[in-house]
Design a protein around this motif. Structure first.
Motif, PDB file in Angstrom:
ATOM      1  N   ILE A 119       0.844  -1.188   0.000  1.00  0.00           N
ATOM      2  CA  ILE A 119       0.000   0.000   0.000  1.00  0.00           C
ATOM      3  C   ILE A 119       0.881   1.240   0.000  1.00  0.00           C
ATOM      4  O   ILE A 119       2.044   1.196   0.385  1.00  0.00           O
ATOM      5  CB  ILE A 119      -0.964   0.028   1.208  1.00  0.00           C
ATOM      6  N   LYS A 120       0.311   2.330  -0.449  1.00  0.00           N
ATOM      7  CA  LYS A 120       1.061   3.581  -0.539  1.00  0.00           C
ATOM      8  C   LYS A 120       0.271   4.672   0.167  1.00  0.00           C
ATOM      9  O   LYS A 120      -0.882   4.940  -0.172  1.00  0.00           O
ATOM     10  CB  LYS A 120       1.271   3.957  -2.003  1.00  0.00           C
ATOM     11  N   THR A 121       0.864   5.296   1.173  1.00  0.00           N
ATOM     12  CA  THR A 121       0.196   6.387   1.876  1.00  0.00           C
ATOM     13  C   THR A 121       0.628   7.719   1.274  1.00  0.00           C
ATOM     14  O   THR A 121       1.790   7.911   0.916  1.00  0.00           O
ATOM     15  CB  THR A 121       0.530   6.372   3.375  1.00  0.00           C
ATOM     16  N   HIS A 122      -0.325   8.621   1.171  1.00  0.00           N
ATOM     17  CA  HIS A 122      -0.080   9.920   0.554  1.00  0.00           C
ATOM     18  C   HIS A 122      -0.190  11.032   1.592  1.00  0.00           C
ATOM     19  O   HIS A 122      -0.764  10.852   2.669  1.00  0.00           O
ATOM     20  CB  HIS A 122      -1.083  10.161  -0.577  1.00  0.00           C
ATOM     21  N   ASN A 123       0.328  12.184   1.239  1.00  0.00           N
ATOM     22  CA  ASN A 123       0.319  13.318   2.161  1.00  0.00           C
ATOM     23  C   ASN A 123      -1.080  13.832   2.471  1.00  0.00           C
ATOM     24  O   ASN A 123      -1.270  14.576   3.433  1.00  0.00           O
ATOM     25  CB  ASN A 123       1.165  14.469   1.593  1.00  0.00           C
ATOM     26  N   ASP A 124      -2.050  13.461   1.655  1.00  0.00           N
ATOM     27  CA  ASP A 124      -3.420  13.932   1.888  1.00  0.00           C
ATOM     28  C   ASP A 124      -4.246  12.927   2.692  1.00  0.00           C
ATOM     29  O   ASP A 124      -5.474  12.974   2.689  1.00  0.00           O
ATOM     30  CB  ASP A 124      -4.115  14.241   0.561  1.00  0.00           C
ATOM     31  N   SER A 125      -3.571  11.995   3.385  1.00  0.00           N
ATOM     32  CA  SER A 125      -4.217  10.990   4.253  1.00  0.00           C
ATOM     33  C   SER A 125      -4.995   9.929   3.484  1.00  0.00           C
ATOM     34  O   SER A 125      -5.826   9.228   4.059  1.00  0.00           O
ATOM     35  CB  SER A 125      -5.154  11.657   5.281  1.00  0.00           C
ATOM     36  N   THR A 126      -4.739   9.799   2.198  1.00  0.00           N
ATOM     37  CA  THR A 126      -5.329   8.700   1.439  1.00  0.00           C
ATOM     38  C   THR A 126      -4.292   7.594   1.273  1.00  0.00           C
ATOM     39  O   THR A 126      -3.088   7.832   1.359  1.00  0.00           O
ATOM     40  CB  THR A 126      -5.808   9.158   0.052  1.00  0.00           C
ATOM     41  N   VAL A 127      -4.788   6.391   1.051  1.00  0.00           N
ATOM     42  CA  VAL A 127      -3.927   5.220   0.863  1.00  0.00           C
ATOM     43  C   VAL A 127      -4.393   4.495  -0.390  1.00  0.00           C
ATOM     44  O   VAL A 127      -5.595   4.264  -0.574  1.00  0.00           O
ATOM     45  CB  VAL A 127      -4.003   4.265   2.072  1.00  0.00           C
ATOM     46  N   THR A 128      -3.460   4.143  -1.260  1.00  0.00           N
ATOM     47  CA  THR A 128      -3.808   3.389  -2.460  1.00  0.00           C
ATOM     48  C   THR A 128      -3.205   1.991  -2.388  1.00  0.00           C
ATOM     49  O   THR A 128      -2.162   1.777  -1.768  1.00  0.00           O
ATOM     50  CB  THR A 128      -3.303   4.089  -3.734  1.00  0.00           C
ATOM     51  N   LEU A 129      -3.883   1.044  -3.016  1.00  0.00           N
ATOM     52  CA  LEU A 129      -3.381  -0.322  -3.119  1.00  0.00           C
ATOM     53  C   LEU A 129      -2.616  -0.430  -4.434  1.00  0.00           C
ATOM     54  O   LEU A 129      -3.213  -0.421  -5.515  1.00  0.00           O
ATOM     55  CB  LEU A 129      -4.530  -1.333  -3.074  1.00  0.00           C
ATOM     56  N   THR A 130      -1.306  -0.497  -4.334  1.00  0.00           N
ATOM     57  CA  THR A 130      -0.454  -0.371  -5.516  1.00  0.00           C
ATOM     58  C   THR A 130      -0.732  -1.440  -6.562  1.00  0.00           C
ATOM     59  O   THR A 130      -0.618  -1.182  -7.762  1.00  0.00           O
ATOM     60  CB  THR A 130       1.024  -0.423  -5.104  1.00  0.00           C
ATOM     61  N   ASN A 131      -1.099  -2.635  -6.129  1.00  0.00           N
ATOM     62  CA  ASN A 131      -1.360  -3.704  -7.096  1.00  0.00           C
ATOM     63  C   ASN A 131      -2.644  -3.474  -7.884  1.00  0.00           C
ATOM     64  O   ASN A 131      -2.826  -4.043  -8.964  1.00  0.00           O
ATOM     65  CB  ASN A 131      -1.448  -5.056  -6.381  1.00  0.00           C
ATOM     66  N   SER A 223      -9.253  13.608   7.537  1.00  0.00           N
ATOM     67  CA  SER A 223      -8.257  14.601   7.105  1.00  0.00           C
ATOM     68  C   SER A 223      -7.809  14.345   5.675  1.00  0.00           C
ATOM     69  O   SER A 223      -6.616  14.313   5.364  1.00  0.00           O
ATOM     70  CB  SER A 223      -7.057  14.573   8.059  1.00  0.00           C
ATOM     71  N   ASN A 224      -8.759  14.145   4.806  1.00  0.00           N
ATOM     72  CA  ASN A 224      -8.464  13.897   3.394  1.00  0.00           C
ATOM     73  C   ASN A 224      -9.351  14.809   2.554  1.00  0.00           C
ATOM     74  O   ASN A 224     -10.275  15.439   3.079  1.00  0.00           O
ATOM     75  CB  ASN A 224      -8.699  12.418   3.062  1.00  0.00           C
ATOM     76  N   PRO A 229     -13.935   9.532   6.350  1.00  0.00           N
ATOM     77  CA  PRO A 229     -13.322   8.229   6.069  1.00  0.00           C
ATOM     78  C   PRO A 229     -14.063   7.561   4.910  1.00  0.00           C
ATOM     79  O   PRO A 229     -15.285   7.729   4.775  1.00  0.00           O
ATOM     80  CB  PRO A 229     -13.512   7.453   7.377  1.00  0.00           C
ATOM     81  N   PHE A 230     -13.356   6.790   4.093  1.00  0.00           N
ATOM     82  CA  PHE A 230     -14.031   6.204   2.931  1.00  0.00           C
ATOM     83  C   PHE A 230     -13.256   5.002   2.403  1.00  0.00           C
ATOM     84  O   PHE A 230     -12.083   4.793   2.720  1.00  0.00           O
ATOM     85  CB  PHE A 230     -14.178   7.238   1.807  1.00  0.00           C
ATOM     86  N   ILE A 231     -13.952   4.227   1.575  1.00  0.00           N
ATOM     87  CA  ILE A 231     -13.341   3.204   0.727  1.00  0.00           C
ATOM     88  C   ILE A 231     -13.819   3.481  -0.690  1.00  0.00           C
ATOM     89  O   ILE A 231     -15.016   3.665  -0.929  1.00  0.00           O
ATOM     90  CB  ILE A 231     -13.753   1.778   1.144  1.00  0.00           C
TER      91      ILE A 231
END
Length: 644
Positions: A119-131, A223-224, A229-231
């Motif tokens: 996973i990759k965390t970003h400065n805007d408090s979001t996280v992406t699943l790299t795969n 804080s995004n 909070p979301f998916i």
């Protein structure tokens, strides 16, 4: 007509315990069959109701309609309950993160992002699943378009814990789903729920071969750019399996169960088999390694799978729902627990402990005049006693020394933790319009726990009286009244559905079928009742199961199902008498009080019709009450008493 009353694999255990369950003294212990929820057809609208707003106008008041809760209304505190379930978010922020997602899918890692394994965390408090973030999954824009534009947002489902929106953009053929949890639990709980559900979906898709919507991005806090909070995940175009589920349909002309019933059960059973295909050594819930606190991650007993997933704190709903009596103490009771901790007893003991401390906290607030729950004081004090009993009996519920004993076949398999999805249900399975593939949608509250503690899915679970063959078991069926015939048919069909589920389990996992044997069900029943508790008064169902165990404990010991000869709990005759009276009152309340079983919640279309017809009246304080029934006239009174 069903061929037998038990699955073959459980017959040995049942024979050794013949008559075990009939020893319960029903004169002392109330019948709770009518208190169990009834699985019926759940009707689903063909098309979601859509509300459109100008996406370029952040101050457009019309857009509030898609944030406000509209699925139902409450008889008490309706305004407050709906406000707690508002899911307001920034549409402009949503547009921003979707464009960020699209850009990431093209250029890969950004310089301002911290890459953390899967996973990759970003400065805007979001996280992406790299795969999952790639052009194949996210499609491509047309040549003359420079950015992703949101065309429509439609709210198409309002669940118990979150709201689901469908997002249509200018990406050709690609819709997204935005899931936002209601803000009705502490932020830490919501955070762990989201982290665990996303990791569980990724795990079962990767390791179990289960089709789930692809998750692209999530955020566990507000804080995004979206402001909640979301998916954010893939939209699966299809039809819910629930539309094919008719639990009370008749058998065929050959007296065999309908193929449609078996088809639905088989689809769910296939998912169930895959969820149980991987065994663990720890009880808890799944997370990505990067989402686990260092304290747990650095523990030598922590279970790490493929250097990607970790068994962390348990997120089963009973551990976090309505814990307003706890003061920042919740993490103490969430595990994880490995086999060295006695994982079977640990999860039961900690559920009892967290509920016990929660009830004590609520009672303390009442005593300090800092709570509005003064009317519930007696009930909460009774809860304290009940959950203390559950905590104390936890180490004694199963004889774990039987691994080499034939009393319970395959006990070692039953004790191995596997994934349990509490939302394994036709309502959460969609059949893809593209190729007919079933997708499992919901994993909120999923937990890794021993199979011996896992109940059947709610859509088939039935604990009431059983009828396997109406003609054989009720010879005078044709002489019964129509109402009695309907009741018998209802019992038979509920029995049939549960039997078909257990048969499907036996076909796929014959080494686990003994968990469905009545003595095993009875041993886990106090935990199951605590785990499925919906209202404050439901503590009575836990005590009911404990009292049933008390009456047959000596038989359980003789059959080596428990290791202690003496029942571990003490009940006085006065306590038993009070329990029977209180349970009878609860049963009467559920029968006579409209919508007591749903805590005063009413589906919105029904609520509107009741108000329109004048049966439901609004009080000055904003609450609603039912119009009193008219007093009978003298002539009607005379008629009812037989006077002339």
């Amino acid at each position: 007509m069903l061929r037998s009353t038990t699955i073959r694999a459980t017959r040995g255990l049942l024979r050794r315990n013949a008559g075990l369950l009939t020893k319960i003294n029903t004169a002392k212990i109330a019948n709770i069959g009518t208190l169990k929820s009834i699985s019926a057809i759940r009707y689903i609208s063909d098309e979601p109701t859509k509300t459109f707003t100008k996406l370029s106008n952040a101050s457009d008041k019309q857009r509030d309609q898609i944030f406000n809760y509209s699925w139902g209304s409450w008889l008490k505190n309706d305004k407050q309950e709906k406000e707690r379930r508002s899911t307001k978010f920034s549409i402009e922020g949503l547009s921003k993160i979707i464009n960020n997602l699209y850009t990431e899918s093209k250029v890969g890692s950004k310089s301002d992002s911290k890459v953390l394994g899967s996973i990759k965390t970003h400065n805007d408090s979001t996280v992406t699943l790299t795969n999952n973030v790639n052009i194949k999954n996210l499609d491509v824009l047309n040549a003359n378009e420079k950015q992703v534009q949101i065309k429509t947002i439609s709210s198409f489902h309002e669940g118990k814990h979150h709201r689901i929106y469908k997002i249509d953009t200018n990406l050709p053929g690609k819709s997204l789903v935005l899931r936002i949890p209601y803000n009705i639990e502490p932020s830490k709980t919501i955070s762990n729920r989201i982290k665990s559900e996303v990791a569980t979906m990724d795990f079962v898709a990767t390791k179990c071969g289960i089709k789930t919507p692809t998750v692209y991005m999530y955020s566990d806090n507000s804080s995004n750019p979206v402001g909640a909070p979301f998916i954010l995940e893939e939209y699966i175009d299809g039809e819910l399996l629930m539309k094919q589920w008719d639990p009370l349909c008749d058998d065929g002309t050959d007296n065999k169960p309908p193929e449609q019933i078996k088809k639905v059960i088989d689809i769910v059973a296939d998912f169930h088999f895959k969820l149980n295909s991987i065994k663990f050594n720890t009880v808890g819930s799944l997370y990505f390694k990067e989402d686990i606190e260092p304290k747990i991650l650095n523990d030598k007993n922590t279970e790490i799978i493929d250097d990607k997933w970790v068994i962390g704190p348990v997120m089963e709903r009973s551990f976090w729902r309505k814990k307003n009596g706890l003061n920042g103490e919740i993490e103490t009771y969430l595990g994880p627990w490995n086999e060295n901790d006695g994982s079977v007893s640990s999860i039961i003991k900690n559920l009892g402990s967290i509920e016990h401390e929660n009830a004590k906290g609520r009672a303390s607030l009442i005593d300090a005049n800092s709570s509005s729950e003064i009317a519930k004081k007696d009930v909460i004090n009774e809860q304290i006693l009940t959950f203390d009993r559950l905590t104390k009996i936890a180490p004694y519920l199963f004889n774990l020394n039987l691994k080499d004993n034939k009393t319970v076949p395959n006990l070692e398999d039953l004790l191995k933790p596997s994934i349990y999805d509490p939302d394994l249900d036709p309502m959460n399975i969609v059949i893809s319009k593209t190729d007919g593939t079933p997708y499992l949608l919901d994993f909120e509250g999923s937990v890794v726990k021993p199979f011996i503690l896992q109940s059947s899915p709610r859509f088939v679970e039935y604990d009431g009286p059983k009828i396997y063959n109406i003609r054989d078991e009720i010879p005078d069926f044709d002489k019964l009244s129509e109402n009695e015939k309907v009741q018998c048919q209802f019992i038979y069909k509920r029995t049939r559905n549960q039997y078909l589920w257990e048969n499907a389990l036996n076909e796929r996992n014959p080494n686990l079928i003994v968990s469905m044997a009545p003595p095993i069900k009875l041993l886990r029943s106090p935990y199951a009742a605590a785990n499925e508790r919906k209202t404050d008064e439901d503590y009575l169902l836990i005590d009911e199961n404990l009292l049933q165990l008390r009456q047959i404990w000596s038989e359980l010991f003789k059959n080596k199902l428990v290791s202690e000869e003496k029942f571990p709990l003490e009940y006085t005759e006065e306590e038993i008498k009070k329990h029977v009276e209180d349970l009878a009152k609860l049963q009467e309340k559920l029968i006579t009080t409209p919508f007591a079983a749903t805590q005063g919640w009413i589906p919105q279309d029904m609520f509107d019709n009741l108000v329109k017809s004048g049966l439901l009246l609004k009080e000055q304080n904003g609450d609603y009450s039912f119009k009193p029934a008219p007093e009978p006239t003298e002539s009607k009174k005379d008629a009812s008493t037989g006077k002339h």
